[in-house]
Design an enzyme around this catalytic site. Sequence first.
Site, PDB file in Angstrom:
ATOM      1  N   HIS A 226      -8.132   3.834  -4.374  1.00  0.00           N
ATOM      2  CA  HIS A 226      -7.097   4.479  -3.556  1.00  0.00           C
ATOM      3  C   HIS A 226      -7.007   3.808  -2.187  1.00  0.00           C
ATOM      4  CE1 HIS A 226      -7.689   7.845  -6.499  1.00  0.00           C
ATOM      5  NE2 HIS A 226      -6.367   7.822  -6.413  1.00  0.00           N
TER       6      HIS A 226
ATOM      7  N   HIS B 142       2.125   7.962  -0.793  1.00  0.00           N
ATOM      8  CA  HIS B 142       1.736   9.047  -1.701  1.00  0.00           C
ATOM      9  C   HIS B 142       0.235   9.305  -1.706  1.00  0.00           C
ATOM     10  CE1 HIS B 142       0.465   5.837  -4.426  1.00  0.00           C
ATOM     11  NE2 HIS B 142      -0.121   6.759  -5.160  1.00  0.00           N
ATOM     12  N   ASP B 143      -0.603   8.348  -1.320  1.00  0.00           N
ATOM     13  CA  ASP B 143      -2.053   8.553  -1.255  1.00  0.00           C
ATOM     14  C   ASP B 143      -2.598   8.290   0.143  1.00  0.00           C
ATOM     15  OD1 ASP B 143      -2.881   9.496  -3.745  1.00  0.00           O
ATOM     16  OD2 ASP B 143      -2.908   7.496  -4.634  1.00  0.00           O
TER      17      ASP B 143
ATOM     18  N   HIS C 176      -3.163  -0.317  -3.914  1.00  0.00           N
ATOM     19  CA  HIS C 176      -2.669   0.653  -4.905  1.00  0.00           C
ATOM     20  C   HIS C 176      -1.315   1.200  -4.472  1.00  0.00           C
ATOM     21  CE1 HIS C 176      -2.297   4.163  -7.462  1.00  0.00           C
ATOM     22  NE2 HIS C 176      -2.359   4.965  -6.403  1.00  0.00           N
TER      23      HIS C 176
ATOM     24  N   ASP D 119       2.547   6.232 -10.373  1.00  0.00           N
ATOM     25  CA  ASP D 119       1.205   6.483  -9.869  1.00  0.00           C
ATOM     26  C   ASP D 119       0.129   6.186 -10.912  1.00  0.00           C
ATOM     27  OD1 ASP D 119      -0.732   7.302  -8.036  1.00  0.00           O
ATOM     28  OD2 ASP D 119      -0.607   9.405  -8.651  1.00  0.00           O
TER      29      ASP D 119
END
Length: 503
Positions: free
Chosen positions: A218, A258-259, A222, A368
Amino acid sequence: MEVCYQLPVLPLDRPVPKHVLSRRGAISFSSSSSLFGAPDPRQLSQRRGAISYDSSDQTALYIRMLGDVRVRSQVGFEPERRISHPYLSIDFRTLHTRPGYGSMSAGSAPEGRVHRLLSFQRYLHSSRVLRGVPQQIPLHILDEDYTGQARCMLEKVGNWNFDIFLFDKLTNGNSLITLTVHLLNQYGLVELFQLDMVKLWRFLVMVQEDYHSDNPYHNAVHAADVTQAMYCYMQEPMLAKSLTSCDLLLGILAAATHDLDHPGVNQPFLIKTDHYLATLYRNTSVLENHHWKSAVGLFRETGLFSHLPAEDSLNMERELGSLILATDISRQNDYLCRFRRHLDQENLCLSNASHRHFILQMALKCADICNPCRPWELSKQWSEKVTEEFFQQGDIEKKHRLEVSPLYDRAINTVGNIQIGFMTYVAEPLFAEWTRFSDTRLSQTMLGHMGLNKASWVGRQQEQTPVSKEAEPSVAAAAARRDRDATAGETSSKEIPQGSKDS
C-alpha cells in the site's frame, strides 16, 4: 480564526512544545491565540493536522492526520487511563523497518527521519518537481520534466500491459504525480475546471509523499497502478460515451487517493489494538474513511478547488468519499449483489447520475484488486508484495502477543495459497460480473490473465513440499472471520456516507 477543517482530537500529557507549533495543521483555539506564545493564527491556519489548546490545563490536543505522528511524553501514553493497547505508541511509518520502535521515546528517532517528517515545507521547496516553476506557466513546459522513455510509455498508458514498476523507475519514484497530471491533461480537465497548475502539482506531491514508502504494497506505486487501471476502465466504450467531465475528474482523483496514508495494517488490527482511528470512525470502514478525510484535508490545504463555488466543492468531496468508501473489502458482497441485481434486471441507465456513480464505484473496486488480472510478470510482483505486507502484520501480532489474523502467519501460509483463495473467492466473482456489464476485449484479456495466473500458482503449490491442512485455511472462512472483527462494536453514523447512492 478560520479553521481549514475540524477533526476529533486526542489528549496528550504534556504542554505544547515549540517544535509542534512549527508543524502544519488546522489550528483551533479554545481561548486567545496568546497561549504558549503562539505565532500568528493566520499562519497556523494554513497548516495541516489538528491542534487545539485547552486554556484550563494548557494540554496539547493533537492529531497529525497524515502519517500517524504524535507527540508523546517520555513515559508515553498511560494505557490504564486511556484504556488503550500499548501498540498505540508505535509509529506506523517506521513499523516495518524498525521493529523495536514501540519501546523507544520520540526523541530517539534518527535525526533524518524526524527532519523528513517535520520539515515537509522544506522538502517541497527543494523538490525537483517544484523548483523553478512560476505561478503562471504553460502546461506543456511541465512535460519537459519527463524523461524520453517515460514520455514514450505515457503514449501507451491505456495498454493493459503497462508496467508501472518500470514507469516508477523512469520517473525517479514520481509515477503517481506524473501519471495523474498526464491523465488530467489528456482529458482536458485542468483547463476545463480551471485548475491552478501549481496548486495541482503541490497537491499531487503531497499525496505521493503521504503514501508510506515503507509499506511493501500500500504505497504510491500501488496508487499509480490503480489510477492507470481506472483510466483503462473509463476508456471502455460504455463508460467513455457516458461519463461526464466531473465523473472523469472524480474517478482519477479517487484512484490516486484511495489508499492515502495507509498504515500497512488492516482494520481488524486497528480495532483490536484500540487504535484512535478505529474509535474515531466507530469501527466502520476505518481505513477508507481515513483515506477520504486525508484527501479532503489536502484539497483544503492546497486550495485546489477553492475557486469553485462552495457547494460544488463540498459536493465533490462527498462524491470522492463515496467512491473511496466503496473500496472497503468487507462490503464486497453488498456491492457485488447490487451489481448482479442491476445486470439481471437490465436496468442500468448510464444517463442516470446515480447509476453512473455506482459504475464508477465498481470500476474503482475492480481497479483496486486488479493485480491477479495483470500479465504474470506484473501480477507475481504484486502478489509477493501484498503477501509480505500481510506477513509483516502477522509478525507484529506475534510480537505483541495478539491473535494472528487469518492468512497473516508466514509460518503456515504461502503466497500461492493466499493468491489462489483470493482469486477464487474475491477476484473471479467481481470480474465475472464486470465482464457481463462490459464484455470487451479488455474484460476477456483480464479473465484470461487471471486464469493463467491462477494455474501458475497452483502449479507452484504442487511443486512445493506438501503442507498440512492447517497451512491451507479457507479464504471464505477467513473473510467471514474478518467481517465479524470489522463489525464488532459497529455503530451507525449519519456523518459517514455509506459509499453508494440509491439507484
